[in-house]
Design a protein around this motif. Structure first.
Motif, PDB file in Angstrom:
ATOM      1  N   GLU A  50       0.828  -1.207   0.000  1.00 29.53           N
ATOM      2  CA  GLU A  50       0.000   0.000   0.000  1.00 29.53           C
ATOM      3  C   GLU A  50       0.867   1.264   0.000  1.00 29.53           C
ATOM      4  O   GLU A  50       0.572   2.226  -0.700  1.00 29.53           O
ATOM      5  N   LEU A  51       1.949   1.253   0.780  1.00 27.91           N
ATOM      6  CA  LEU A  51       2.851   2.410   0.807  1.00 27.91           C
ATOM      7  C   LEU A  51       3.458   2.670  -0.567  1.00 27.91           C
ATOM      8  O   LEU A  51       3.519   3.815  -1.013  1.00 27.91           O
TER       9      LEU A  51
ATOM     10  N   ARG B   6       3.707   5.755  -5.567  1.00 28.24           N
ATOM     11  CA  ARG B   6       3.600   5.832  -7.025  1.00 28.24           C
ATOM     12  C   ARG B   6       2.524   6.845  -7.424  1.00 28.24           C
ATOM     13  O   ARG B   6       2.724   7.659  -8.326  1.00 28.24           O
ATOM     14  N   ALA B   7       1.388   6.807  -6.737  1.00 27.33           N
ATOM     15  CA  ALA B   7       0.295   7.741  -7.043  1.00 27.33           C
ATOM     16  C   ALA B   7       0.725   9.184  -6.753  1.00 27.33           C
ATOM     17  O   ALA B   7       0.410  10.098  -7.522  1.00 27.33           O
ATOM     18  N   LEU B   8       1.441   9.387  -5.653  1.00 29.07           N
ATOM     19  CA  LEU B   8       1.904  10.736  -5.318  1.00 29.07           C
ATOM     20  C   LEU B   8       2.930  11.243  -6.322  1.00 29.07           C
ATOM     21  O   LEU B   8       2.906  12.417  -6.708  1.00 29.07           O
ATOM     22  N   LYS B   9       3.828  10.352  -6.756  1.00 30.37           N
ATOM     23  CA  LYS B   9       4.819  10.759  -7.760  1.00 30.37           C
ATOM     24  C   LYS B   9       4.126  11.160  -9.057  1.00 30.37           C
ATOM     25  O   LYS B   9       4.516  12.130  -9.712  1.00 30.37           O
TER      26      LYS B   9
END
Length: 68
Positions: A29-30, A35-38
């Motif tokens: 999950e982290l 990846r989503a934040l990047k």
């Protein structure tokens, strides 16, 4: 958690399967959130670049109108 670990003198008694079964999904999950934040940062950087280009175009248009 430290108290839980301390009560197991022999590491073979430690419930590794339980720890890993909880840790692995958390780690996955982290990395997924990372990846989503990047991707979001990349999207925002692209928006900033486009806006900077638009600002430059507007400034040039204003300068050309002032000369006329």
């Amino acid at each position: 958690m430290k108290a839980e670990v301390d009560k197991y003198e022999d590491s073979r008694e430690f419930p590794w399967e339980l720890v890993l079964s909880q840790a692995i999904p958390f780690i996955v999950e982290l990395f997924s959130r990372r990846r989503a934040l990047k991707q979001r940062v990349s999207d925002l950087e692209n928006i900033v670049k486009v806006q900077q280009y638009q600002i430059t175009e507007i400034k040039e248009l204003i300068e050309s109108k002032k000369r006329d």
